[in-house]
Design an enzyme around this catalytic site. Structure first.
Site, PDB file in Angstrom:
ATOM      1  N   PHE A  17      48.486  35.175  40.350  1.00 19.82           N
ATOM      2  CA  PHE A  17      49.501  34.891  41.373  1.00 19.82           C
ATOM      3  C   PHE A  17      48.842  34.477  42.702  1.00 19.82           C
ATOM      4  O   PHE A  17      49.016  33.334  43.172  1.00 19.82           O
ATOM      5  CB  PHE A  17      50.380  36.147  41.493  1.00 19.82           C
ATOM      6  CG  PHE A  17      51.074  36.346  42.799  1.00 19.82           C
ATOM      7  CD1 PHE A  17      51.806  35.318  43.389  1.00 19.82           C
ATOM      8  CD2 PHE A  17      51.028  37.586  43.443  1.00 19.82           C
ATOM      9  CE1 PHE A  17      52.449  35.517  44.603  1.00 19.82           C
ATOM     10  CE2 PHE A  17      51.677  37.793  44.648  1.00 19.82           C
ATOM     11  CZ  PHE A  17      52.375  36.756  45.227  1.00 19.82           C
ATOM     12  N   ASN A  38      39.498  35.032  33.447  1.00 15.05           N
ATOM     13  CA  ASN A  38      39.462  35.293  31.991  1.00 15.05           C
ATOM     14  C   ASN A  38      40.850  35.228  31.374  1.00 15.05           C
ATOM     15  O   ASN A  38      41.032  35.537  30.196  1.00 15.05           O
ATOM     16  CB  ASN A  38      38.800  36.651  31.697  1.00 15.05           C
ATOM     17  CG  ASN A  38      39.675  37.822  32.131  1.00 15.05           C
ATOM     18  OD1 ASN A  38      40.690  37.632  32.803  1.00 15.05           O
ATOM     19  ND2 ASN A  38      39.280  39.027  31.753  1.00 15.05           N
ATOM     20  N   GLY A  42      46.433  36.205  34.329  1.00 16.01           N
ATOM     21  CA  GLY A  42      46.709  34.892  34.909  1.00 16.01           C
ATOM     22  C   GLY A  42      47.106  33.897  33.824  1.00 16.01           C
ATOM     23  O   GLY A  42      46.964  34.168  32.628  1.00 16.01           O
ATOM     24  N   LYS A  95      36.088  48.294  35.299  1.00 13.52           N
ATOM     25  CA  LYS A  95      34.926  47.405  35.177  1.00 13.52           C
ATOM     26  C   LYS A  95      35.141  46.098  35.944  1.00 13.52           C
ATOM     27  O   LYS A  95      34.217  45.570  36.588  1.00 13.52           O
ATOM     28  CB  LYS A  95      34.648  47.101  33.687  1.00 13.52           C
ATOM     29  CG  LYS A  95      33.954  48.259  32.986  1.00 13.52           C
ATOM     30  CD  LYS A  95      33.988  48.143  31.483  1.00 13.52           C
ATOM     31  CE  LYS A  95      33.027  47.127  30.937  1.00 13.52           C
ATOM     32  NZ  LYS A  95      33.084  47.097  29.435  1.00 13.52           N
ATOM     33  N   TYR A 149      42.604  51.761  38.882  1.00 10.31           N
ATOM     34  CA  TYR A 149      42.772  50.703  39.878  1.00 10.31           C
ATOM     35  C   TYR A 149      42.306  51.189  41.255  1.00 10.31           C
ATOM     36  O   TYR A 149      41.453  50.556  41.894  1.00 10.31           O
ATOM     37  CB  TYR A 149      44.244  50.294  39.927  1.00 10.31           C
ATOM     38  CG  TYR A 149      44.559  49.142  40.844  1.00 10.31           C
ATOM     39  CD1 TYR A 149      44.172  47.844  40.525  1.00 10.31           C
ATOM     40  CD2 TYR A 149      45.272  49.341  42.025  1.00 10.31           C
ATOM     41  CE1 TYR A 149      44.481  46.779  41.369  1.00 10.31           C
ATOM     42  CE2 TYR A 149      45.584  48.283  42.868  1.00 10.31           C
ATOM     43  CZ  TYR A 149      45.188  47.006  42.536  1.00 10.31           C
ATOM     44  OH  TYR A 149      45.504  45.959  43.372  1.00 10.31           O
ATOM     45  N   LYS A 153      38.832  50.007  43.058  1.00  8.84           N
ATOM     46  CA  LYS A 153      38.878  49.254  44.313  1.00  8.84           C
ATOM     47  C   LYS A 153      38.119  49.983  45.422  1.00  8.84           C
ATOM     48  O   LYS A 153      37.504  49.361  46.286  1.00  8.84           O
ATOM     49  CB  LYS A 153      40.333  49.020  44.731  1.00  8.84           C
ATOM     50  CG  LYS A 153      41.076  48.012  43.855  1.00  8.84           C
ATOM     51  CD  LYS A 153      40.678  46.593  44.212  1.00  8.84           C
ATOM     52  CE  LYS A 153      41.504  45.561  43.463  1.00  8.84           C
ATOM     53  NZ  LYS A 153      41.132  44.185  43.803  1.00  8.84           N
TER      54      LYS A 153
HETATM   55  P1  NAD Z   1      47.213  38.837  39.138  1.00  3.83           P
HETATM   56  O1  NAD Z   1      47.192  39.813  38.021  1.00  3.83           O
HETATM   57  O2  NAD Z   1      48.285  37.805  39.154  1.00  3.83           O
HETATM   58  O3  NAD Z   1      45.812  38.086  39.275  1.00  3.83           O
HETATM   59  C1  NAD Z   1      44.595  38.652  38.882  1.00  3.83           C
HETATM   60  C2  NAD Z   1      43.794  37.590  38.179  1.00  3.83           C
HETATM   61  O4  NAD Z   1      42.517  38.128  37.812  1.00  3.83           O
HETATM   62  C3  NAD Z   1      44.442  37.108  36.869  1.00  3.83           C
HETATM   63  O5  NAD Z   1      44.447  35.719  36.809  1.00  3.83           O
HETATM   64  C4  NAD Z   1      43.561  37.725  35.786  1.00  3.83           C
HETATM   65  O6  NAD Z   1      43.569  36.963  34.581  1.00  3.83           O
HETATM   66  C5  NAD Z   1      42.216  37.739  36.477  1.00  3.83           C
HETATM   67  N1  NAD Z   1      41.298  38.735  35.924  1.00  3.83           N
HETATM   68  C6  NAD Z   1      41.532  40.048  35.660  1.00  3.83           C
HETATM   69  N2  NAD Z   1      40.416  40.635  35.183  1.00  3.83           N
HETATM   70  C7  NAD Z   1      39.460  39.662  35.148  1.00  3.83           C
HETATM   71  C8  NAD Z   1      38.092  39.645  34.746  1.00  3.83           C
HETATM   72  N3  NAD Z   1      37.490  40.746  34.283  1.00  3.83           N
HETATM   73  N4  NAD Z   1      37.410  38.477  34.834  1.00  3.83           N
HETATM   74  C9  NAD Z   1      38.005  37.349  35.296  1.00  3.83           C
HETATM   75  N5  NAD Z   1      39.292  37.317  35.689  1.00  3.83           N
HETATM   76  C10 NAD Z   1      40.016  38.462  35.619  1.00  3.83           C
HETATM   77  O7  NAD Z   1      47.270  39.696  40.485  1.00  3.83           O
HETATM   78  P2  NAD Z   1      47.404  39.242  42.003  1.00  3.83           P
HETATM   79  O8  NAD Z   1      48.608  39.887  42.556  1.00  3.83           O
HETATM   80  O9  NAD Z   1      47.241  37.772  42.133  1.00  3.83           O
HETATM   81  O10 NAD Z   1      46.156  39.988  42.636  1.00  3.83           O
HETATM   82  C11 NAD Z   1      44.947  39.318  42.978  1.00  3.83           C
HETATM   83  C12 NAD Z   1      44.015  40.306  43.658  1.00  3.83           C
HETATM   84  O11 NAD Z   1      44.632  40.811  44.853  1.00  3.83           O
HETATM   85  C13 NAD Z   1      43.684  41.514  42.775  1.00  3.83           C
HETATM   86  O12 NAD Z   1      42.340  41.858  42.927  1.00  3.83           O
HETATM   87  C14 NAD Z   1      44.553  42.600  43.355  1.00  3.83           C
HETATM   88  O13 NAD Z   1      43.999  43.880  43.166  1.00  3.83           O
HETATM   89  C15 NAD Z   1      44.635  42.224  44.816  1.00  3.83           C
HETATM   90  N6  NAD Z   1      45.842  42.763  45.420  1.00  3.83           N
HETATM   91  C16 NAD Z   1      47.057  42.227  45.168  1.00  3.83           C
HETATM   92  C17 NAD Z   1      48.190  42.795  45.733  1.00  3.83           C
HETATM   93  C18 NAD Z   1      49.565  42.237  45.504  1.00  3.83           C
HETATM   94  O14 NAD Z   1      50.528  42.832  45.989  1.00  3.83           O
HETATM   95  N7  NAD Z   1      49.756  41.134  44.840  1.00  3.83           N
HETATM   96  C19 NAD Z   1      48.071  43.933  46.553  1.00  3.83           C
HETATM   97  C20 NAD Z   1      46.806  44.459  46.761  1.00  3.83           C
HETATM   98  C21 NAD Z   1      45.691  43.867  46.209  1.00  3.83           C
END
Ligand code: NAD
Ligand code: UDP
Length: 329
Positions: A17, A38, A42, A95, A149, A153
């Site tokens: 996202f 990966n 996503g 991880k 999580y 983090k």
């Molecule tokens: P999301 O799940 O849509 O995106 C995460 C992406 O990381 C996905 O495309 C997933 O396929 C990829 N991914 C996961 N593990 C992986 C790995 N081992 N290797 C390669 N790719 C990997 O989530 P998001 O909301 O877009 O969040 C993005 C980042 O922002 C995350 O790190 C999340 O912790 C952080 N975050 C988001 C929010 C929120 O409200 N959206 C709040 C706090 C922190």
């Protein structure tokens, strides 16, 4: 005439996202973007409009494995972010945060790249300080269902702080509070996508607990703007800021301080989807669910000259528009 090459950015979690919005913004800003994912949570659909751009390339890669390349800037987003996704495979979640951060910091160390890491309000756990300030250390369960999580983090933050102190790596961190918008996964269980999908499909709106717990919701464009401003700052300015505020490492909250109960969010969603026949129902509250959350963004305002611009009603309308198209195929 001097040849001006575009800056090179690596974005991990790029097909998610937030990653997809950030990639688009970086391309709009003239960057050459390497998108790494990966595809665990996503989807290629999120980045399909970017694929035709000559400055964009996608690499299928897991951040728990080392990655090599020469970049000016690394944006580290790879990690599942919704509770049902990160609890699906908790060991992989930890991880992704810890090994992923270490791999990105090692890459930055070898190539002198800057790193912007996406941390989270979850590092405050079920906070005992309200609103949450960066100096608050949090109230986190180490062995609960959210711990993979939250603790992953927290450890990633520790790594960024120590790579900075020990090796001089230029790592910056944003603690992101609940952020929403188009490209959220419709089934990822987060409250905004759940409520909109339920309302559009005339299904019951599921309030967990009594619906009186609060969250503060930030629209995705506001976050991306903050991230870009943060990365653009020169290191000396960041160092001076860390020293002035005795932060220990460059970490700032990014979020929208507007605070709503989950019931208010459900009511606003139904107000914006007036044709919906959905009713509010109550389900048990998941364990360790934080009761209140609201960012103090004083530091972000000072450092970035930034504050969120999109109020909840406006961001929700845009997000509902996206999900309407999604439902209609
Ligand atoms: P999301 O799940 O849509 O995106 C995460 C992406 O990381 C996905 O495309 C997933 O396929 C990829 N991914 C996961 N593990 C992986 C790995 N081992 N290797 C390669 N790719 C990997 O989530 P998001 O909301 O877009 O969040 C993005 C980042 O922002 C995350 O790190 C999340 O912790 C952080 N975050 C988001 C929010 C929120 O409200 N959206 C709040 C706090 C922190
Ligand atoms: N929530 C809810 N109904 C849902 C999904 C979530 O009431 O269908 C609640 C959840 O219990 C939490 C809040 O909404 O109190 C935000 O949940 P989300 O999973 O979006 O984010 P987080 O808990 O990580 O802040």
């Amino acid at each position: 005439m001097e040849l001006k090459l575009p800056k090179k950015a690596l974005v991990t979690g790029a097909a998610g996202f937030l990653g997809s919005h950030l990639c688009k913004r970086l391309l709009d800003d003239g960057y050459e973007v390497t998108a790494l994912d990966n595809l665990f949570t996503g989807t290629k659909r999120n980045i399909e409009e970017l694929v035709g751009n000559r400055r964009f390339s996608f690499v299928l890669h897991d951040v728990t494995q080392p990655f090599w390349g020469q970049f000016d800037e690394i944006y580290n987003l790879a990690c599942p972010a919704s509770p049902i996704h990160y609890q699906h495979n908790p060991v992989e979640t930890t991880k992704s945060s810890v090994l992923g951060m270490m791999n990105m910091l090692e890459l930055a160390l070898k190539t002198k790249a800057k790193v912007l890491h996406t941390s989270t309000s979850e590092i405050y756990g079920d906070p005992l300080v309200h609103p949450q300030v960066e100096s608050y250390w949090g109230n986190v369960n180490t062995i609960g269902i959210r711990s993979c999580y939250d603790e992953g983090k927290r450890c990633a933050e520790t790594l960024a702080a120590d790579y900075r102190r020990e090796y001089g790596v230029d790592g910056r961190m944003v603690r992101i509070f609940n952020t929403y918008g188009p490209h959220m996964h419709p089934n990822d269980g987060r409250v905004i996508s759940n409520f909109i999908m339920q309302a559009l499909n005339n299904e019951d709106i599921t309030l967990f607990g009594d619906g009186k717990q609060t969250r503060s919701f930030q629209y995705c464009d506001d976050l991306v703007e903050a991230m870009r401003r943060y990365m653009d700052l020169p290191r000396r300015k960041i160092d001076a800021f860390v020293k002035k505020h005795k932060l220990g490492a460059p970490v700032i909250n990014t979020g929208n301080p507007g605070e709503y109960t989950i019931k208010q969010l459900a009511e606003e969603t139904l107000r914006q989807i007036p044709e919906s026949k959905s009713k509010l129902i109550y389900k048990p509250l998941p364990s360790d669910d934080p009761k209140r959350r609201k960012p103090d963004i004083t530091l972000a305002k000072e450092l970035l000259k930034w504050e969120p611009r999109v109020p909840l009603a406006e961001g929700l309308a845009k997000t509902i528009g996206y999900f309407r198209d999604f439902v209609q195929g």
